[in-house]
Design an enzyme around this catalytic site. Structure first.
Site, short mmCIF file in Angstrom:
data_model
loop_
_atom_site.label_atom_id
_atom_site.label_comp_id
_atom_site.label_asym_id
_atom_site.label_seq_id
_atom_site.Cartn_x
_atom_site.Cartn_y
_atom_site.Cartn_z
N ASP A 115 0.83 -1.21 0.00
CA ASP A 115 0.00 0.00 0.00
C ASP A 115 0.86 1.26 0.00
O ASP A 115 2.09 1.19 0.08
CB ASP A 115 -0.96 0.01 1.19
CG ASP A 115 -0.22 -0.02 2.52
OD1 ASP A 115 0.47 0.97 2.82
OD2 ASP A 115 -0.30 -1.04 3.24
N HIS A 140 9.12 -5.26 -1.43
CA HIS A 140 8.29 -6.33 -2.01
C HIS A 140 7.37 -5.82 -3.11
O HIS A 140 6.47 -6.52 -3.54
CB HIS A 140 7.46 -7.01 -0.92
CG HIS A 140 8.28 -7.96 -0.09
ND1 HIS A 140 7.76 -8.67 0.97
CD2 HIS A 140 9.58 -8.31 -0.17
CE1 HIS A 140 8.71 -9.42 1.51
NE2 HIS A 140 9.82 -9.21 0.84
N LEU A 150 12.85 42.13 16.15
CA LEU A 150 13.63 43.36 16.13
C LEU A 150 14.41 43.53 17.43
O LEU A 150 13.87 43.41 18.52
CB LEU A 150 12.70 44.56 15.93
CG LEU A 150 13.38 45.93 15.76
CD1 LEU A 150 14.20 45.94 14.47
CD2 LEU A 150 12.33 47.04 15.74
N LYS A 195 7.46 47.21 21.13
CA LYS A 195 7.63 47.65 19.75
C LYS A 195 7.22 49.11 19.62
O LYS A 195 6.55 49.68 20.50
CB LYS A 195 6.80 46.78 18.80
CG LYS A 195 5.30 46.86 19.03
CD LYS A 195 4.56 45.98 18.04
CE LYS A 195 3.04 46.09 18.23
NZ LYS A 195 2.30 45.31 17.24
N GLY A 203 2.40 40.61 19.04
CA GLY A 203 2.85 39.41 18.33
C GLY A 203 3.37 38.35 19.29
O GLY A 203 3.16 37.15 19.10
N GLU A 255 2.06 34.51 19.90
CA GLU A 255 2.96 33.35 19.90
C GLU A 255 2.81 32.55 21.20
O GLU A 255 2.86 31.31 21.18
CB GLU A 255 4.40 33.82 19.70
CG GLU A 255 4.66 34.29 18.28
CD GLU A 255 6.00 34.98 18.11
OE1 GLU A 255 6.76 35.08 19.10
OE2 GLU A 255 6.29 35.44 16.98
#
Length: 475
Positions: free
Chosen positions: A109, A147, A327, A394, A405, A409
């Site tokens: 398979d 096989h 950054l 930031k 951000g 995460e």
């Protein structure tokens, strides 16, 4: 063999790139495919034989060929049995997710190659000797179908004639398998060790290198009394016979350097494979961080020093780093990692450092850049097992704010069941994440003994503390 020791030792082989998997028919049964007995049962019935009483299954196939005088009906049965629509199973899913480059199988398979594709891995499939001479560019794994394949049933290895002629018609497969068995650590799954080809190859290796052969592993179900109950009554004679035979088989496999891991049920195999996967992932550390606004405590020089030393120390301890280009953080993580790679890791950058620069624009205008970033973050984090969060601010429209951000995460990491380590002494979003864990009553148990130290450790000792926590998480 002890299961814990097996997971540790086989994980080490996978990490070194020395591991291989040999998959037998047992890995396909949960998807609805037949095993050898199921495949040959119609043949046996036509020969007036009881398949449950037979042990020489290759002989049954040969008897049937002798009876029919041609392979047309055998080929058709193979085609019918393995071209039906089926779904994958958990063993295949996890097995093809592992970062293993070599798969051998006696199955006809396509579950293994389909599983690799589903895990975004490109398989190079070897079915004929001609295939062995060609390599697919950028392949992620090789699948040796020793096989044959369901789409070429006329060339499948099934009857005694095929086995007897194997070294003449498929000698390169024999040579390749012999080389892999010498140089790689194999895990045999769904395999019965009744295949004469494999037994002959193992015997030759034993003769060639004797006791210096590699250790291989075999997972199988332990003979259990529950399997010999008929209407609640134990068939003790059959149970004792099969139990003794299993013990003898286990001892015999040791001649070839094969250690057996006994399990209660075959349903445990995906769980065991996932344990290996998780152990490997905990050696990959995702570092989330960004900084635009510095402070008296965290001057630019101190931030750069921390990021450099953290990456450098992780590499010294043989961990891999996964990171974006945060950054103020990313470049120093890269520098710290590269310094250690070039001095101690034989310049194998890809083995120790995975970088994911964020796309800043999209060609497809129907896609949203924020959605693309979310998918990108999920892909990044899925490549790790432990996630460290540092700093996190930031500059937006001339104003400094916490990095949302990093929050995303962190949320993704929790959803993916990763081990999270927000570092509060680096302030900003990382401090907020740490405090929120306490506030929401979901503070991880693995961090509780480090809570005070994470809040109060001197900045110069912070890297050593993080390495200590990571090692503790690995066990």
């Amino acid at each position: 063999m002890n299961l814990t020791n097996f997971i540790r030792e086989y994980s080490d082989a996978v990490k070194k790139g020395d591991a291989a998997i040999f998959a037998g028919a047992g890995t396909s049964i949960d998807s609805g495919y037949v095993n050898w007995k199921g495949l040959l049962k119609p043949f046996a019935e036509e020969l007036d034989l009881d398949i449950e009483k037979e042990h020489d299954l290759i002989g049954i196939a040969q008897y049937y060929l002798n009876h029919k005088r041609n392979r047309a009906s055998i080929n058709q049965k193979i085609l019918n049995a393995f071209t039906k629509d089926v779904e994958t199973n958990e063993t295949i899913k996890v097995m093809t997710k592992l970062p293993i480059e070599t798969y051998w199988t006696t199955n006809y398979d396509s579950l293994i190659e389909d599983g690799l594709k589903a895990n975004n891995r490109k398989p190079d499939i070897k079915i004929t000797e001609e295939d062995l001479a060609l390599n697919i560019k950028d392949r992620d794994a090789i699948v040796y179908k020793m096989h044959g394949d369901k789409n070429s049933p006329y060339d499948a290895v099934l009857v005694k004639d095929d086995y007897e002629m194997y070294d003449e018609k498929r000698s390169l497969f024999t040579t390749s398998l012999r080389a892999d068995l010498i140089s790689k650590t194999f895990l045999f799954i769904g395999f019965s060790f009744e295949d004469p080809n494999l037994e002959r190859i193992l015997a030759k290796i034993k003769i060639l290198i004797g006791s210096n052969s590699r250790t291989h592993y075999y997972i199988t179900k332990e003979v259990s009394k529950e399997d010999y109950l008929i209407d609640g009554v134990l068939n003790e004679e059959e149970y004792l016979y099969d139990s003794i035979k299993q013990k003898l088989k286990i001892e015999d496999l040791k001649r070839y350097g094969i250690e057996t891991i006994l399990i209660e049920q075959y349903t445990r195999i995906p769980e065991i494979l996932e344990s290996i996967n998780q152990r490997l992932l905990t050696e990959s550390i995702f570092i989330s961080g960004s900084i635009s606004q510095y402070s008296e405590r965290w001057s630019e020089a101190k931030v750069n020093e921390l990021c450099f030393n953290l990456a450098n120390s992780l590499l010294k301890n043989n961990y891999r780093i996964v990171s974006g280009f945060g950054l103020g953080v990313g470049s120093n993580i890269i520098n710290g990692a590269l310094q250690q790679i070039y001095s101690d890791k034989y310049q194998n950058v890809n083995d120790y450092l995975k970088l994911f620069p964020f796309p800043q624009s999209l060609q497809n205008k129907n896609l949203n850049i924020k959605d693309a970033w979310t998918d990108y973050r999920r892909m990044m984090i899925s490549n790790s097992g432990i996630c460290i969060f540092i700093f996190g601010n930031k500059l937006v429209d001339g104003k400094y704010e916490l990095a949302n951000g990093m929050q995303e995460e962190f949320d993704i990491a929790l959803k993916l069941n990763k081990k999270v380590i927000p570092v509060p002494t680096t302030c900003n979003m990382s401090e907020k994440l740490f405090d929120n864990l306490e506030r929401d009553g979901i503070f991880p148990s693995y961090l509780k003994e480090y809570k005070k130290r994470l809040k109060n450790t001197d900045d110069k000792k912070l890297v050593d503390l993080l390495i200590e926590i990571i090692k503790k998480l690995q066990g």
